[in-house]
Scaffold this motif. Structure first.
Motif, short mmCIF file in Angstrom:
data_model
loop_
_atom_site.label_atom_id
_atom_site.label_comp_id
_atom_site.label_asym_id
_atom_site.label_seq_id
_atom_site.Cartn_x
_atom_site.Cartn_y
_atom_site.Cartn_z
N GLU A 183 0.81 -0.96 0.26
CA GLU A 183 0.05 0.15 0.20
C GLU A 183 0.63 1.30 -0.18
O GLU A 183 0.79 2.81 -0.76
N THR A 184 1.84 1.13 0.79
CA THR A 184 2.57 2.47 0.72
C THR A 184 3.58 2.64 -0.52
O THR A 184 3.46 3.71 -1.13
N ALA A 185 4.16 1.77 -1.39
CA ALA A 185 4.53 1.28 -2.59
C ALA A 185 3.68 2.06 -3.61
O ALA A 185 4.21 3.65 -4.11
N THR A 186 2.02 1.70 -3.66
CA THR A 186 1.67 2.15 -4.71
C THR A 186 1.04 3.99 -3.70
O THR A 186 1.23 5.02 -4.70
N ALA A 187 0.53 4.17 -2.53
CA ALA A 187 0.88 6.12 -2.09
C ALA A 187 2.06 6.59 -2.60
O ALA A 187 1.85 7.65 -3.20
N ILE A 188 3.42 6.13 -2.54
CA ILE A 188 4.43 7.42 -2.78
C ILE A 188 4.58 7.19 -4.68
O ILE A 188 5.45 8.04 -5.08
N GLY A 189 3.75 6.11 -5.40
CA GLY A 189 3.91 6.49 -6.87
C GLY A 189 4.75 5.68 -7.61
O GLY A 189 5.31 5.63 -8.58
N VAL A 217 10.25 7.25 4.02
CA VAL A 217 8.90 6.81 4.45
C VAL A 217 8.36 7.84 5.37
O VAL A 217 8.62 7.24 6.82
N HIS A 218 7.93 8.45 5.99
CA HIS A 218 7.61 9.67 7.13
C HIS A 218 5.93 9.88 7.34
O HIS A 218 5.55 9.90 6.33
N GLN A 219 5.97 9.09 8.50
CA GLN A 219 4.35 9.40 9.31
C GLN A 219 3.98 10.09 10.13
O GLN A 219 4.88 9.77 10.79
N SER A 220 3.05 10.50 10.47
CA SER A 220 2.73 11.20 11.38
C SER A 220 2.53 10.24 12.30
O SER A 220 1.75 8.89 12.09
N ALA A 221 1.67 10.36 13.60
CA ALA A 221 1.15 9.74 14.37
C ALA A 221 0.14 8.76 14.32
O ALA A 221 -0.11 7.65 14.12
N SER A 222 -0.77 9.47 13.26
CA SER A 222 -1.30 8.76 12.84
C SER A 222 -1.88 8.24 11.89
O SER A 222 -2.44 7.84 11.32
N GLY A 223 -0.55 8.04 10.88
CA GLY A 223 -0.41 7.56 9.93
C GLY A 223 -0.09 7.97 8.91
O GLY A 223 -0.29 7.44 7.62
N ALA A 224 -0.17 8.83 9.04
CA ALA A 224 -0.67 9.98 7.68
C ALA A 224 0.66 10.02 7.16
O ALA A 224 1.80 10.85 7.90
N THR A 225 1.01 9.89 5.66
CA THR A 225 2.32 10.50 5.16
C THR A 225 2.67 11.50 5.75
O THR A 225 2.07 12.62 4.54
N LYS A 226 4.01 12.01 5.60
CA LYS A 226 4.30 13.44 6.10
C LYS A 226 5.11 13.65 4.43
O LYS A 226 5.69 14.66 4.70
N GLY A 227 6.24 12.73 4.42
CA GLY A 227 7.21 13.13 3.09
C GLY A 227 7.86 11.50 3.01
O GLY A 227 7.93 11.36 3.36
N VAL A 228 8.75 11.94 2.08
CA VAL A 228 9.63 10.58 1.17
C VAL A 228 11.19 11.05 1.34
O VAL A 228 11.47 12.31 0.21
N THR A 229 11.77 10.72 1.44
CA THR A 229 13.18 10.84 1.25
C THR A 229 13.91 10.48 0.44
O THR A 229 14.04 9.13 1.10
N LYS A 230 14.52 10.72 -1.01
CA LYS A 230 14.63 9.12 -2.05
C LYS A 230 16.08 10.19 -2.03
O LYS A 230 16.22 10.34 -2.56
#
Length: 556
Positions: free
Chosen positions: A73-79, A119-132
């Motif tokens: 799911e994460t892979a899809t979410a970050i494209g 992948v950086h996620q907030s405590a609620s699980g929302a994606t805050k950003g991606v470092t690639k």
């Protein structure tokens, strides 16, 4: 890390990625003025909201399993593309609940070297950003090689021999990978060459070969050049050592720090060696000895491992090199008159030579902290041990080795910004490296330039070492713990340091949360600014100081 220092008679091939082995010798943002803080400040971290939370082994395992289950799911979410998958390497959870998950990437089932991301996620699980490390998605036309694996292996053996390797042999058949460390990602072979380097250091040369053209794309070295008893050490005086009583015999075995053990190789170059044992729980004599059974070097090694473990735990909440509560082991009396020390991820162990005449073991406190920090880098950012990322790898070990020395607060080896000052490897009483003005060693860079990446990694590390000193202590002339420093700046600016404690927190968070295997100096600036913002705020004195210190070493 690779061997502790670079040897001038050959090109040292750096260390510190998937199989990390390291040795000591030759391993538009706003700027502002930093505010003063005492250089003698404690290295213990304040309970900052963005500081890493210390997880139990069970909690860490559970979190990794959860993130791996969510990886598709994460892979899809970050494209990511349909052929790309994510494999969890590590997870860091902050005090405020933010989760940073470090992933390795695969493409069509093949490892993508240089494709790691966080992948950086907030405590609620929302994606805050991606470092690639690899900024864009990609497609490879074919995963069918056009050259034979034997061709890639031959090329790798030739490269190792050219670098001075002795007893060269491939450790295993070349494996197919996707090389994404530079340029357009391509199908490649990775060959790992074993044997020994020209000074006796074990060899783990990784050679990446284009599977279509046979062209060599990259190479890096995988060896990175470490009851309470009494240790009478050579460098740190008389110290307390945690040991184990087995029957009526004491063992140099620390059951309280992940089971760290200290072994005697007795001039050997392979295997584990023999566990040091003793009848009275007093280890060593405090004097140098050429004996292959001498306990003094073992006492220094055990003390270095003990202080390094405690430094990481008390300063960052890190539970061992892999952050999983498992201790490494140490080996002393490696080979004969071997003038180096190295960390090797493949055995998860630290190894020390006895130096010239077998009477100058490389077992000082900052060397131990330096080498074992290569293991931390390998298990976090995995900075490639070549080019600018290799310099950052080496500097990370110097930075944390310095942190260990200050943390130990040992009167026989006081904290300083000199690397290897106790081991006298140059034979004239001078240290191996200087953090306040790196060029004083005759080879290291004080400032970034476009040619820095072509230097040996032990010399290109100077830019980051200088940055860390300026961030901690500021510029100009000063004396700290009896050592005189005079640190210049590229732009002539006068800087006031924010203190070593804050500087260490910023570098650690940048390493573990925002750097990837291919990070260069410009990326390190971005990573440390991100870390300073997360820890202290983007309008903080610390954030401004990070920007100013990078500008002062010509990194923008």
């Amino acid at each position: 890390m690779s061997p502790l220092y670079a040897r001038h008679k050959r090109t040292t091939l750096a260390i510190a990625t998937a199989v990390a082995t390291g040795a000591l010798l030759t391993t538009g943002l706003a700027s502002g003025t930093a505010v003063a803080q005492s250089p003698a400040d404690s290295t213990k971290a304040a309970p900052l909201a963005a500081a890493p939370l210390q997880l139990s082994a069970a909690a860490r395992t559970t979190l990794i399993q959860q993130q791996q289950a969510d990886a598709p799911e994460t892979a899809t979410a970050i494209g990511l593309g349909s052929q790309e998958k994510l494999v969890v390497k590590d997870v860091v959870k902050d005090v405020d609940g933010t989760v940073h998950t470090r992933y390795e990437r695969t493409y069509a089932g093949l490892p993508v070297l240089g494709g790691d991301l966080i992948v950086h996620q907030s405590a609620s699980g929302a994606t805050k950003g991606v470092t690639k490390g690899l900024k864009t998605n990609f497609k490879v036309a074919s995963v069918k090689p056009q050259i034979a694996a034997a061709t890639a292996e031959k090329q790798a053996l030739t490269a190792a021999q050219a670098a001075g390797s002795a007893k060269t042999a491939a450790d295993a058949a070349p494996r197919k990978v996707i090389w994404a460390g530079s340029g357009t990602p391509v199908l490649a072979y990775e060959t790992v060459v074993g044997g020994f380097q020209d000074d006796g250091t074990p060899n783990q040369l990784h050679v990446i070969t284009d599977a279509a053209t046979g062209k060599k794309l990259f190479e890096y070295q995988g060896i990175e050049t470490a009851s309470t008893g009494t240790g009478k050490t050579l460098y740190s005086g008389t110290v307390s050592l945690t040991t184990n009583l087995s029957g009526s015999t004491y063992q140099l075995y620390d059951t309280t720090r992940g089971g760290h053990k200290t072994y005697n190789l007795a001039r050997g170059t392979s295997g584990t060696g023999t566990l040091f044992t003793d009848a009275d729980n007093v280890w060593g004599t405090g004097a140098a000895s050429s004996s292959s059974t001498d306990q003094t070097a073992a006492a220094d090694a055990a003390y270095g491992a003990q202080e390094t473990w405690d430094f990481y735990k008390d300063t960052f909440g890190r539970n061992g090199i892999k952050n999983n509560g498992v201790g490494a082991y140490s080996r002393v009396h490696y080979s004969s008159a071997y003038v180096n020390a190295f960390w090797d991820d493949s055995c998860f162990c630290m190894t020390y030579g006895d130096g010239s005449s077998n009477t100058h073991p490389l077992t000082s406190l900052d060397v131990a902290g330096h080498e074992m920090s290569h293991g931390v880098t390998s298990n976090t950012a995995g900075l490639n041990y070549s080019g600018e990322s290799g310099g950052l790898n080496e500097a990370t070990s110097d930075i944390f080795g310095t942190g260990v020395e200050f943390y130990a607060n040992n009167s026989s080896d006081v904290g300083d910004y000199l690397i290897g000052e106790k081991i006298n490897i140059n034979g004239d009483g001078t240290p191996l490296r200087y953090m306040d003005k790196p060029s004083k060693d005759g080879g290291s860079a004080d400032y970034w330039s476009s040619s820095v990446g072509s230097k040996d990694v032990h010399y290109s590390s100077g830019v980051a070492n200088h940055f860390f000193y300026l961030l901690s202590e500021g510029s100009g002339s000063k004396t700290i713990n009896g050592v005189s420093y005079n640190s210049p700046t590229y732009n002539g600016a006068t800087l006031t340091g924010i203190g070593r404690a804050a500087a260490l927190q910023i570098w650690y968070k940048a390493l573990t949360t925002y750097m990837t295997s291919t990070t260069k100096y410009s990326g390190a600036r971005t990573a440390t600014l991100s870390a300073a913002s997360a820890l202290y705020g983007s309008s903080s004195t610390q954030y401004a100081a990070v920007a100013a210190a990078w500008t002062a070493v010509n990194v923008s």
